[in-house]
Design an enzyme around this catalytic site. Structure first.
Site, PDB file in Angstrom:
ATOM      1  N   ASP A 386       1.134  -1.126   0.231  1.00 16.42           N
ATOM      2  CA  ASP A 386       0.457  -0.603  -0.158  1.00 16.42           C
ATOM      3  C   ASP A 386       0.968   1.071   0.068  1.00 16.42           C
ATOM      4  OD1 ASP A 386      -2.224  -1.745   0.388  1.00 16.42           O
ATOM      5  OD2 ASP A 386      -2.868  -1.448   2.002  1.00 16.42           O
ATOM      6  N   ASP A 407      -0.223  -4.173  -3.535  1.00 19.42           N
ATOM      7  CA  ASP A 407      -1.379  -3.789  -3.800  1.00 19.42           C
ATOM      8  C   ASP A 407      -0.528  -1.770  -3.635  1.00 19.42           C
ATOM      9  OD1 ASP A 407      -3.396  -5.849  -3.937  1.00 19.42           O
ATOM     10  OD2 ASP A 407      -4.099  -5.455  -2.009  1.00 19.42           O
TER      11      ASP A 407
END
Length: 568
Positions: A386, A407
């Site tokens: 992230d 991600d």
């Protein structure tokens, strides 16, 4: 002065849009000048038909009709009714917040993690309301229908993103409170969806309404309003104008509104102190020069700090660092960012941003951006899971480097990364790497993630393990995840399958993923997954995701003096 042909085209444009708005209330009768019981009946009948017309494209029609009629509309004009929809949505969110403050807060206060989730949720719902207020306050003009609709869709998408993030914050804790919150905010979320549906209905008719000349005219008009011939906004003062022009070519001598230096050679030693000097109600660029150094601080550019610009001495010289994380520190993902940008019209150039939590820290954001019209140029953004949270609104990144593992570019903004280097890093043992996780939760949101002219590669430490710890272009975080990768060089660090499911068959039919005109050994699509949501773009389709079309970038990006490619 335009020609007669231009005037005729503008008349056709206005007539087309006006015609559409009339169609929405085609059954409306002429109002008589004398008030009577019959007039009241006619008004109710007209209003009811108008409400039914504007509610026709919504997914929650009963909620739409009941809420608008319950607000006793005094107008059957569709624009007035749509704006009334914004008003009742704000009212519903406030009422839901008040109810949650009694029912949910008492339960949440017994658990520190739940209490933190609730406090974050309160802030996010206020942010959602702020976006709806922007929609209410936006002036409507037929001559600028595309700009009007585009702004509303961006802000409504932002409001939906804030509400979704509120619910997600409860998903990070072991509790059944998320279900309670979903129940309490059910109506307000339906109303938000309905508002977006009504506005989107207008936008779907624009291309079919003989409006082909409007985009260029509006871009020209916006540039005339915002800038002089040198593409710097007219509201920029002479010193700021000189600085922005000088910084377009890279770092150099800087004379700014505020200087941050750890050695005492500036007015401030911390970035936060410099931000506190931003004038209230600031409407012009406030430029902060952050000199070379390592700044260990959590930086937040709040919504009350618009038009802030950070200029560093280089992405490897000016470094802002932090280590907040969810995995070990149990900090909500939304709050882990080293730098948080919430003030609109933010620009950053030549700085480095990192979250050093490492792969064991789990979700650990380096940069989170929720601002509208945010631009980053020549910045390095490093982390693991992230890394870059492109949360909401319009964002543009140029000549930046973004690194991470899981991600590491995610969120629900309307965002383009252009000419950027995307680096897959070495993950923990057994971890799989995903470059993107776009979070569009409503099919009508105007949001999406575009990688244009980028280079996807691997860190030297990752290369030896790429066959074991595989890397993918992305996975669908939310049901209508939308990611487009075009004219990008993809190294062989990406698995031939290309994309990875989130869980089972979730979103595989509803996502929108496309690869277009990419090169490199990882760009071969022969073995790509064959999900229903995988799209093959035509050259005409690809134009929809360029800077000038997807972001309407011609009207605001050049004014930042950041390099920008408008077309494919």
């Amino acid at each position: 002065m335009g020609s007669d042909g231009d005037k005729k085209k503008k008349f056709i444009v206005a007539g087309s849009v006006s015609g559409f708005l009339v169609i929405m209330v085609v059954s409306v009768a002429v109002v008589t000048s004398k008030h009577s019981p019959k007039d009241d009946e006619n008004h109710i009948r007209k209003t009811t038909k108008a409400v039914q017309a504007v509610c026709a494209p919504t997914d929650f029609k009963d909620t739409c009709v009941n809420s608008l009629m319950g607000a006793s509309p005094d107008s059957d004009d569709p624009v007035d009714l749509i704006k009334l929809g914004f008003k009742v949505t704000i009212k519903s969110i406030n009422e839901s917040l008040e109810k949650a403050s009694g029912d949910i807060k008492a339960k949440a206060d017994k658990n520190p993690e739940a209490k933190g989730a609730f406090e974050l949720c309160e802030k996010l719902m206020i942010d959602a309301i702020d976006d709806l207020k922007k929609c209410m306050d936006h002036g409507f003009s037929v001559d600028q229908i595309e700009v009007f609709v585009e702004d509303l869709r961006v802000w409504l998408s932002g409001s939906i993103a804030f509400q979704q993030t509120c619910m997600d914050s409860f998903g990070e804790i072991k509790s059944n409170l998320m279900q309670d919150m979903l129940k309490i905010f059910k109506t307000s979320r339906e109303l938000s969806s309905n508002s977006l549906a009504m506005v989107t209905r207008i936008s779907t008719l624009i291309p079919n309404s003989n409006l082909t000349g409007l985009t260029g005219a509006l871009a020209k008009y916006a540039r005339k309003l915002l800038s002089t011939e040198d593409s710097i906004p007219t509201w920029v003062g002479p010193e700021a104008r000189r600085l922005m022009a000088a910084q377009g070519g890279g770092p150099g001598p800087v004379k700014a509104n505020a200087v941050v230096a750890q050695d005492g050679t500036g007015q401030f030693k911390t970035i936060t102190d410099a931000l506190n000097a931003v004038p209230k109600g600031n409407k012009v660029p406030f430029i902060i020069h952050i000199k070379e150094g390592i700044y260990k601080e959590k930086v937040t550019v709040t919504k009350k700090m618009p038009h802030v610009t950070f200029i560093g001495d280089g992405p490897n010289k000016t470094l802002i660092t932090g280590s907040l994380n969810f995995g070990i520190g149990k900090v909500k993902t939304f709050l882990t960012a080293t730098i948080t940008i919430e003030g609109d019209h933010f620009t950053a150039k030549n700085i480095g941003i990192e979250n050093t939590a490492g792969p064991e820290g789990g979700q650990a954001v380096a940069l989170r951006v929720s601002a509208d019209y945010a631009v980053f140029h020549s910045c390095q953004i490093d982390g693991h899971q992230d890394t870059l949270y492109v949360h909401s609104h319009r964002q543009f990144y140029r000549d930046c480097t973004v690194s991470g593992t899981v991600d590491f570019i995610f969120g629900d903004a309307k965002c383009i990364l252009q000419n950027c280097k995307i680096v897959v890093r070495k993950p923990n043992k057994g971890q799989t790497c995903m470059v993107t996780a776009q979070g569009r939760s409503n099919v009508r949101e105007s949001t999406g993630l575009v990688l244009h002219g980028c280079h996807i590669t691997g860190d030297p430490a990752y290369i030896p393990m790429k066959s074991v710890n595989k890397a993918y272009l992305g996975r669908p975080w939310k049901e209508f995840s939308r990611t487009i990768i075009m004219k990008t060089t993809i190294d062989d660090v990406i698995d031939p399958a290309g994309w990875l499911p989130w869980s089972g068959d979730f979103a595989l039919k509803t996502l929108y993923y496309a690869e277009h005109m990419n090169t490199g050994p990882g760009s071969n699509q022969a073995q790509r997954v064959k999900w229903p949501g995988i799209k093959k773009l035509t050259p005409q389709d690809a134009l929809l995701y360029t800077g000038d079309r997807f972001l309407r970038g011609d009207t605001w990006i050049p004014q930042t003096q950041v390099p920008y490619t408008a077309k494919v």
